[in-house]
Design a protein around this motif. Structure first.
Motif, mmCIF file in Angstrom:
data_model
loop_
_atom_site.group_PDB
_atom_site.id
_atom_site.type_symbol
_atom_site.label_atom_id
_atom_site.label_comp_id
_atom_site.label_asym_id
_atom_site.label_seq_id
_atom_site.Cartn_x
_atom_site.Cartn_y
_atom_site.Cartn_z
ATOM 1 N N ASP A 71 30.523 25.532 23.037
ATOM 2 C CA ASP A 71 31.604 25.060 23.902
ATOM 3 C C ASP A 71 32.647 24.224 23.166
ATOM 4 O O ASP A 71 33.276 23.354 23.753
ATOM 5 C CB ASP A 71 31.029 24.268 25.076
ATOM 6 C CG ASP A 71 30.357 25.164 26.103
ATOM 7 O OD1 ASP A 71 30.274 26.383 25.869
ATOM 8 O OD2 ASP A 71 29.908 24.638 27.140
ATOM 9 N N VAL A 72 32.875 24.497 21.893
ATOM 10 C CA VAL A 72 33.934 23.807 21.156
ATOM 11 C C VAL A 72 35.292 24.387 21.537
ATOM 12 O O VAL A 72 36.228 23.666 21.858
ATOM 13 C CB VAL A 72 33.712 23.903 19.626
ATOM 14 C CG1 VAL A 72 34.924 23.408 18.851
ATOM 15 C CG2 VAL A 72 32.485 23.102 19.227
ATOM 16 N N ILE A 73 35.390 25.709 21.489
ATOM 17 C CA ILE A 73 36.659 26.378 21.799
ATOM 18 C C ILE A 73 36.359 27.667 22.542
ATOM 19 O O ILE A 73 35.318 28.295 22.337
ATOM 20 C CB ILE A 73 37.478 26.653 20.508
ATOM 21 C CG1 ILE A 73 38.857 27.210 20.842
ATOM 22 C CG2 ILE A 73 36.709 27.510 19.526
ATOM 23 C CD1 ILE A 73 39.813 27.259 19.649
ATOM 24 N N PHE A 74 37.292 28.023 23.416
ATOM 25 C CA PHE A 74 37.213 29.255 24.199
ATOM 26 C C PHE A 74 38.528 30.003 24.039
ATOM 27 O O PHE A 74 39.527 29.431 23.594
ATOM 28 C CB PHE A 74 37.029 28.937 25.693
ATOM 29 C CG PHE A 74 35.815 28.125 25.997
ATOM 30 C CD1 PHE A 74 34.570 28.730 26.087
ATOM 31 C CD2 PHE A 74 35.904 26.760 26.202
ATOM 32 C CE1 PHE A 74 33.435 27.982 26.378
ATOM 33 C CE2 PHE A 74 34.784 26.006 26.492
ATOM 34 C CZ PHE A 74 33.544 26.624 26.580
ATOM 35 N N GLN A 75 38.538 31.247 24.468
ATOM 36 C CA GLN A 75 39.806 31.955 24.509
ATOM 37 C C GLN A 75 40.705 31.230 25.507
ATOM 38 O O GLN A 75 40.396 31.140 26.700
ATOM 39 C CB GLN A 75 39.584 33.409 24.935
ATOM 40 C CG GLN A 75 40.858 34.233 24.907
ATOM 41 C CD GLN A 75 40.607 35.636 25.377
ATOM 42 O OE1 GLN A 75 40.578 35.900 26.580
ATOM 43 N NE2 GLN A 75 40.388 36.534 24.433
ATOM 44 N N GLY A 76 41.769 30.616 25.012
ATOM 45 C CA GLY A 76 42.732 29.936 25.861
ATOM 46 C C GLY A 76 42.368 28.531 26.291
ATOM 47 O O GLY A 76 43.103 27.911 27.059
#
Length: 150
Positions: free
Chosen positions: A85-90
Motif C-alpha cells: 500500500d505504498v503506491i497505487f495506480q493514481g
C-alpha cells in the motif's frame, strides 16, 4: 506466526519499526472475533536486505509512511516491484494509521521507488498494476509536475 509454527517455517520480516503492529495481534484478533498471536520473526528486514522465494532473489527496500516499517520487494531482472500500500495506480497509501506519515511516504516514493526506473511495473496491495513512469506523469499525489508545484 501461527501458520509458520504449524508448518515449521521461519518468519522473515517485517521491518522492526512495525513491531508495534505484531505486539497487538492478540488484542486485535480478540476484537475481531478471531484467534491471533503475536510472534517474533526469525529475521527482521532492513533496507538493502535480500530475500529468496524459490529461485527468485528480491531486494528489500524500506519505504516508510503508510506504516513506519513498510518494506517493498523488488526483482531487478524482471523490473517488477511488489509495493503493498505504498503506491497505487493514481493514488498513494493511507497515512492515518498509527505512526503513519504523509511526508515520509512521499519521500519513500520519490527517493526510493522512482530511481528504480520508469519502466518498473509495480503490484500494489490491491487494484491494478502500473508503472512508475506512468505514475510520475499522472498520479495526483506524486507526479513530477504536482510535486514541483508545491
Amino acid at each position: 506466526g501461527m501458520l509458520a509454527e504449524e508448518l515449521g517455517l521461519p518468519i522473515e520480516g517485517p521491518h522492526k519499526d512495525d513491531l508495534f503492529w505484531i505486539d497487538q495481534l492478540d488484542s486485535d484478533g480478540a476484537r475481531y472475533g478471531m484467534e491471533a498471536k503475536s510472534f517474533v520473526p526469525d529475521r527482521w528486514l532492513v533496507d538493502g536486505d535480500q530475500v529468496t522465494v524459490g529461485d527468485l532473489v528480491l531486494d528489500v527496500i524500506h519505504c516508510p509512511g503508510h506504516t513506519p516499517g513498510h518494506v517493498i520487494f523488488y526483482h531487478q531482472p524482471s523490473k517488477l516491484a511488489v509495493v503493498g500500500d505504498v503506491i497505487f495506480q493514481g493514488s498513494i497509501g493511507r497515512t492515518d494509521f498509527p505512526r503513519g506519515n504523509h511526508q515520509d511516504l512521499i519521500d519513500a516514493i520519490t527517493q526510493k521507488l522512482w530511481p528504480l526506473g520508469d519502466d518498473v511495473t509495480f503490484i500494489p496491495g490491491h487494484g491494478p498494476t502500473s508503472q512508475f513512469g506512468y505514475e510520475r506523469k499522472t498520479n495526483a499525489f506524486v507526479a513530477d509536475d504536482v510535486l514541483a508545484a508545491r
